[in-house]
Design a protein around this motif. Structure first.
Motif, short mmCIF file in Angstrom:
data_model
loop_
_atom_site.label_atom_id
_atom_site.label_comp_id
_atom_site.label_asym_id
_atom_site.label_seq_id
_atom_site.Cartn_x
_atom_site.Cartn_y
_atom_site.Cartn_z
N UNK A 1 42.42 39.65 46.94
CA UNK A 1 42.80 40.33 45.70
C UNK A 1 43.01 39.30 44.59
N UNK A 2 42.52 39.62 43.40
CA UNK A 2 42.68 38.71 42.28
C UNK A 2 41.64 37.62 42.18
N UNK A 3 40.56 37.72 42.97
CA UNK A 3 39.54 36.68 42.95
C UNK A 3 38.43 36.96 41.93
N UNK A 4 38.47 38.13 41.27
CA UNK A 4 37.51 38.42 40.20
C UNK A 4 36.44 39.44 40.58
N UNK A 5 36.60 40.15 41.67
CA UNK A 5 35.55 41.07 42.15
C UNK A 5 35.30 42.21 41.18
N UNK A 6 36.37 42.91 40.79
CA UNK A 6 36.20 44.05 39.88
C UNK A 6 35.72 43.58 38.51
N UNK A 7 36.22 42.43 38.04
CA UNK A 7 35.76 41.91 36.75
C UNK A 7 34.27 41.62 36.79
N UNK A 8 33.77 41.12 37.91
CA UNK A 8 32.33 40.86 38.03
C UNK A 8 31.55 42.16 37.87
N UNK A 9 31.99 43.23 38.53
CA UNK A 9 31.30 44.52 38.37
C UNK A 9 31.36 44.99 36.93
N UNK A 10 32.50 44.84 36.29
CA UNK A 10 32.66 45.29 34.90
C UNK A 10 31.75 44.50 33.95
#
Length: 301
Positions: A37-46
């Motif tokens: 968690x907090x490694x940037x996964x969702x931000x990458x998708x966004x």
């Protein structure tokens, strides 16, 4: 080919860090984006969807550039989310509560034929006139998935879509997702913490840690074919060490489970309550060893 070369400064629990990716993805496959968690996964998708602006980099899909920004410059090209034709399924479904199942789908596209096809594929035909509040979690997830496919996207981005479901429903929807992907041929990127889900669904796993790609492998290479003679390996924490005559026993917490493992004298002398350990097997005998700081902690996925 989908080329994702993007950078963005993020704020995490430990301060600022740089999310930096440079990967090429084949069309028509399913790739997992995994990591703590907090490694940037969702931000990458966004960033791929056009919902978040990268600081620099390029994003190309089949030779078509969606984003291009050189360091210190304004974007030379930044296609809108609508121009990118990306389907996005959020963790919270994001359904319109005042619209029926059919109306939710038709909001994305007025193609009634496509809506009927997707409702049939996802088992929603009998629920077409039902409002979201009257649906189960699994049914809501089906609606969100079908709506994301209404515009026949080039990319389908899934942000932990099955994390809130029980195991039986999760397995069923995984099967449905595989069937939909094979029939429609859509390229899928899925954020997940579930290693069994990665193994079942995905051709490839891109593993992020603190914004960096630390592994890019098939699920088999990542989870099964590690450089170890162990047939299984689980990370846990020692809660208690005790001895009964000449037998030494370690009580170890693995997730929500407690196990007792018989250890030898050398293992007992090297271990203490509170130690993080790896339980494995060698020549059919269980082994317990301390978790090394340079190992990737798969329990954080």
């Amino acid at each position: 080919m989908i080329t994702v070369i993007l950078k963005k400064q993020l704020m995490g629990a430990g301060g600022t860090f740089c999310l930096e990716t440079s990967v090429d993805l084949e069309e028509g496959g399913i790739t997992a984006i995994a990591g703590p968690s907090g490694s940037g996964k969702t931000t990458l998708l966004r960033m791929i969807a056009g919902l978040s602006m990268p600081d620099e980099g390029r994003l190309q899909v089949n030779g078509d550039t969606w984003f291009w920004r050189e360091p210190g410059e304004e974007p030379r090209l930044n296609r809108t989310p609508q121009q990118r034709r990306v389907g996005f399924v959020f963790q919270g479904y994001a359904l319109f509560p005042h619209m029926t199942v059919l109306q939710n789908l038709l909001y994305a596209s007025k193609d009634r034929k496509m809506a009927d096809r997707l409702m049939e594929m996802t088992g929603l035909l009998q629920l077409r006139d039902v409002l979201p509040d009257n649906l189960s979690g699994g049914q809501k997830q089906r609606v969100a998935l079908a709506r994301s496919l209404m515009q026949q996207p080039k990319l389908l981005l899934l942000d932990e879509p099955l994390s809130a479901l029980d195991e039986a429903m999760k397995s069923m929807l995984q099967d449905e997702l595989l069937a939909i992907q094979r029939e429609l041929g859509v390229t899928i990127l899925i954020v997940t913490h579930d290693s069994s889900e990665m193994y079942k669904l995905c051709d490839r796993v891109v593993l992020l840690e603190s914004g960096r790609v630390v592994a890019d492998k098939s699920p088999r290479e990542l989870f099964v074919e590690r450089k170890t003679t162990q047939k299984f390996a689980f990370k846990g924490e020692i809660l208690e060490l005790r001895s009964i005559d000449a037998i030494h026993i370690a009580v170890i917490a693995i997730g929500n489970n407690l196990v007792e493992v018989v250890i030898d004298t050398a293992e007992k002398e090297s271990l203490a309550p509170g130690d993080k350990v790896v339980i494995g097997t060698k020549a059919f005998n269980p082994t317990v060893r301390k978790f090394e700081s340079n190992e990737f902690d798969f329990s954080k996925l």
